[in-house]
Design a protein around this motif. Structure first.
Motif, mmCIF file in Angstrom:
data_model
loop_
_atom_site.group_PDB
_atom_site.id
_atom_site.type_symbol
_atom_site.label_atom_id
_atom_site.label_comp_id
_atom_site.label_asym_id
_atom_site.label_seq_id
_atom_site.Cartn_x
_atom_site.Cartn_y
_atom_site.Cartn_z
ATOM 1 N N TYR A 137 0.821 -1.207 0.000
ATOM 2 C CA TYR A 137 0.000 0.000 0.000
ATOM 3 C C TYR A 137 0.861 1.266 0.000
ATOM 4 N N LEU A 138 1.985 1.212 0.713
ATOM 5 C CA LEU A 138 2.908 2.341 0.686
ATOM 6 C C LEU A 138 3.451 2.554 -0.722
ATOM 7 N N ASP A 139 3.812 1.460 -1.368
ATOM 8 C CA ASP A 139 4.351 1.542 -2.723
ATOM 9 C C ASP A 139 3.309 2.090 -3.696
ATOM 10 N N ILE A 140 2.089 1.601 -3.591
ATOM 11 C CA ILE A 140 1.024 2.090 -4.462
ATOM 12 C C ILE A 140 0.811 3.589 -4.255
ATOM 13 N N THR A 141 0.748 4.002 -2.999
ATOM 14 C CA THR A 141 0.514 5.414 -2.687
ATOM 15 C C THR A 141 1.616 6.292 -3.271
ATOM 16 N N ALA A 142 2.866 5.880 -3.095
ATOM 17 C CA ALA A 142 3.991 6.672 -3.598
ATOM 18 C C ALA A 142 4.065 6.642 -5.121
ATOM 19 N N ALA A 143 3.793 5.484 -5.718
ATOM 20 C CA ALA A 143 3.846 5.364 -7.178
ATOM 21 C C ALA A 143 2.871 6.317 -7.845
ATOM 22 N N LEU A 144 1.761 6.575 -7.177
ATOM 23 C CA LEU A 144 0.734 7.461 -7.722
ATOM 24 C C LEU A 144 0.979 8.922 -7.355
ATOM 25 N N GLY A 145 2.164 9.197 -6.788
ATOM 26 C CA GLY A 145 2.545 10.564 -6.514
ATOM 27 C C GLY A 145 2.053 11.124 -5.200
ATOM 28 N N HIS A 146 1.620 10.262 -4.279
ATOM 29 C CA HIS A 146 1.044 10.739 -3.019
ATOM 30 C C HIS A 146 1.775 10.162 -1.805
ATOM 31 N N GLY A 147 3.072 9.928 -1.943
ATOM 32 C CA GLY A 147 3.828 9.399 -0.822
ATOM 33 C C GLY A 147 3.689 10.232 0.437
ATOM 34 N N ASP A 148 3.627 11.550 0.278
ATOM 35 C CA ASP A 148 3.515 12.426 1.448
ATOM 36 C C ASP A 148 2.201 12.241 2.200
ATOM 37 N N ALA A 149 1.213 11.635 1.549
ATOM 38 C CA ALA A 149 -0.071 11.393 2.215
ATOM 39 C C ALA A 149 0.003 10.187 3.148
ATOM 40 N N ALA A 150 0.986 9.329 2.954
ATOM 41 C CA ALA A 150 1.148 8.155 3.816
ATOM 42 C C ALA A 150 1.772 8.613 5.125
ATOM 43 N N LYS A 151 0.980 8.617 6.168
ATOM 44 C CA LYS A 151 1.437 9.108 7.469
ATOM 45 C C LYS A 151 1.754 7.994 8.449
ATOM 46 N N SER A 152 1.265 6.788 8.184
ATOM 47 C CA SER A 152 1.485 5.693 9.125
ATOM 48 C C SER A 152 1.404 4.359 8.399
ATOM 49 N N THR A 153 1.983 3.347 9.033
ATOM 50 C CA THR A 153 1.924 1.986 8.509
ATOM 51 C C THR A 153 2.062 1.041 9.692
ATOM 52 N N SER A 154 1.831 -0.236 9.458
ATOM 53 C CA SER A 154 1.832 -1.177 10.570
ATOM 54 C C SER A 154 3.175 -1.192 11.291
ATOM 55 N N ARG A 155 4.255 -1.465 10.556
ATOM 56 C CA ARG A 155 5.591 -1.519 11.146
ATOM 57 C C ARG A 155 6.585 -0.870 10.191
ATOM 58 N N PRO A 156 6.876 0.398 10.380
ATOM 59 C CA PRO A 156 7.780 1.099 9.458
ATOM 60 C C PRO A 156 9.140 0.429 9.306
ATOM 61 N N SER A 157 9.660 -0.162 10.369
ATOM 62 C CA SER A 157 11.011 -0.728 10.318
ATOM 63 C C SER A 157 11.123 -1.879 9.326
ATOM 64 N N THR A 158 10.023 -2.576 9.064
ATOM 65 C CA THR A 158 10.065 -3.673 8.095
ATOM 66 C C THR A 158 9.565 -3.248 6.723
ATOM 67 N N SER A 159 8.813 -2.165 6.653
ATOM 68 C CA SER A 159 8.254 -1.721 5.373
ATOM 69 C C SER A 159 9.182 -0.811 4.594
ATOM 70 N N THR A 160 9.936 0.022 5.293
ATOM 71 C CA THR A 160 10.671 1.071 4.595
ATOM 72 C C THR A 160 11.947 0.633 3.876
ATOM 73 N N PRO A 161 12.707 -0.374 4.348
ATOM 74 C CA PRO A 161 13.971 -0.691 3.664
ATOM 75 C C PRO A 161 13.805 -1.047 2.184
ATOM 76 N N SER A 162 12.846 -1.885 1.850
ATOM 77 C CA SER A 162 12.654 -2.268 0.456
ATOM 78 C C SER A 162 12.273 -1.062 -0.398
ATOM 79 N N LEU A 163 11.384 -0.225 0.129
ATOM 80 C CA LEU A 163 10.939 0.943 -0.619
ATOM 81 C C LEU A 163 12.093 1.906 -0.865
ATOM 82 N N LYS A 164 12.903 2.139 0.150
ATOM 83 C CA LYS A 164 14.054 3.018 -0.040
ATOM 84 C C LYS A 164 15.017 2.445 -1.070
#
Length: 408
Positions: free
Chosen positions: A88-115
């Motif tokens: 869901y983070l990837d979809i949100t950012a791909a559509l140009g709205h990454g800044d709208a994503a304010k929270s996720t279940s566990r950032p520490s496991t979600s963010t490394p792949s995206l970065k």
């Protein structure tokens, strides 16, 4: 329940901003949808007709329908999103709205792949550093996060302790609606209450739904066209079946001296980067459990002895890739594996993928399986996406970055 929480629940409804119009309870969520729906990931998405039937525009408001939530009406594009998982983070950012994503279940496991992938495009990932942790979706936490919309599957939420259908309805009414579909990941059976009406979607069908949420259909069309071209290129250049390698997709379990074997060609967006490759899964006949995997030991792996081993979740924070490779190579049986001896033990992608991760992981997997056709995979050092000649890139990095940044 705290006094603050009581006050929040008695406050005016968030329907002034977002209207939760779907019927979350079982029965009639999306009439005509069945648990066996969804098309193969290798075919271009063709849900325009369905979208026109399930999304309507009236003035500045619009509604979007997706199983199992049903129709959700939006008065404006969401600005505060709980994006429950990496996809869901990837979809949100791909559509140009990454800044709208304010929270996720566990950032520490979600963010490394995206970065890892977004930095390869030269696209900013600063927003990932500010994500708040939603954890296991405690109701009090969702009130505190105060999200405009929750990209969380209400059917999944209904299986968690502390949640019932009235709780889901309450949070949808007072905070923001739920709009997610988790069971498309592996085509697992949804909870019984949803089984008659649950619909599965491919990764790109889901992305199209979120493009409607963010009113970014043009961005979606551009990304989908690029994805279609990439798949056409890969599939049209695959060797004959007789010339394809045998393969296994595993999650290493070093403490148990074993591998959690997952299917290579199963339905669901979890396998969207491996299924189009058409490789022969050496464990295709192994009975899997509810979650789509089975533990096998080193001897069982050597008995099947795949030409290529893809270590699932390698491009993430789940385990140390160099340490894991070393442990497998240092094992008396693991060292005998053909994939180890021929240096074809690879860190594979994160299967909780959205559209940008999918593009990179298609490229990665094509190179890992068919280096003679698509160019060799240079390897993964845990730092940055590897460099290779532009002529061996399977998709246009700059074009993807332009789409994300709005230059379409």
């Amino acid at each position: 329940m705290t006094n603050d929480e009581t006050t929040r629940r008695d406050a005016p409804s968030r329907r002034d901003y977002l209207t939760y119009a779907g019927a979350l309870a079982a029965g009639g969520l999306l009439s005509g949808c069945s648990g066996g729906g969804g098309t193969d990931e290798t075919t271009a998405t063709s849900t325009a007709t369905q979208s026109s039937e399930t999304s309507t525009t009236a003035g500045d408001s619009y509604s979007v329908a997706m199983s199992p939530a049903g129709a959700v009406e939006f008065e404006a594009v969401p600005q505060n999103v709980l994006a429950g998982s990496t996809n869901y983070l990837d979809i949100t950012a791909a559509l140009g709205h990454g800044d709208a994503a304010k929270s996720t279940s566990r950032p520490s496991t979600s963010t490394p792949s995206l970065k890892y992938y977004y930095q390869a495009l030269g696209v900013s990932t600063d927003w990932l550093d500010d994500l708040k942790r939603a954890g296991s979706y405690k109701k009090e936490t969702l009130y505190e996060l105060d999200s405009d919309v929750h990209f969380v599957d209400p059917a999944y939420l209904d299986t968690l302790d502390g949640w019932s259908q009235p709780d889901i309805d309450e949070v949808a009414e007072n905070v923001g609606p739920f709009f997610g579909n988790m069971y498309s990941r592996k085509h697992r059976d949804p909870p019984e209450a949803y089984s008659d009406s649950y619909q599965y979607y491919t990764l790109w069908e889901m992305t199209e739904k979120y493009a409607e949420v963010f009113q970014e259909q043009a961005r979606f069309d551009e990304l989908n066209a690029l994805r279609t071209d990439l798949l056409d290129h890969i599939e049209s250049n695959l060797p004959s079946k007789a010339e394809r390698p045998t393969a296994a997709m595993v999650y290493p379990r070093l403490k148990k001296d074993s591998f959690y074997v997952q299917t290579f060609n199963h339905k669901g967006y979890f396998y969207a980067h491996t299924r189009p490759m058409g490789a022969a899964d050496v464990f295709a006949d192994v009975q899997r459990g509810e979650y789509g995997g089975k533990l096998v030991d080193y001897e069982a792996m050597l008995d099947r002895d795949p030409d290529v081993i893809l270590m699932n979740h390698g491009i993430s924070s789940y385990y140390d890739v160099p340490e894991t490779k070393h442990a497998i190579r240092d094992d008396s049986v693991g060292s005998q594996l053909s994939a180890v001896q021929n240096d074809r033990l690879y860190a594979s992608g994160n299967p909780r993928q959205g559209p940008i991760m999918h593009l990179f992981q298609l490229e990665m997997t094509a190179k890992q399986l068919y280096p003679d056709v698509f160019g060799a995979w240079p390897g993964y050092d845990g730092d940055t996406y590897p460099e290779f000649p532009e002529s061996e890139r399977l998709f246009d990095r700059q074009r993807v970055a332009d789409i994300i940044n709005g230059d379409i």
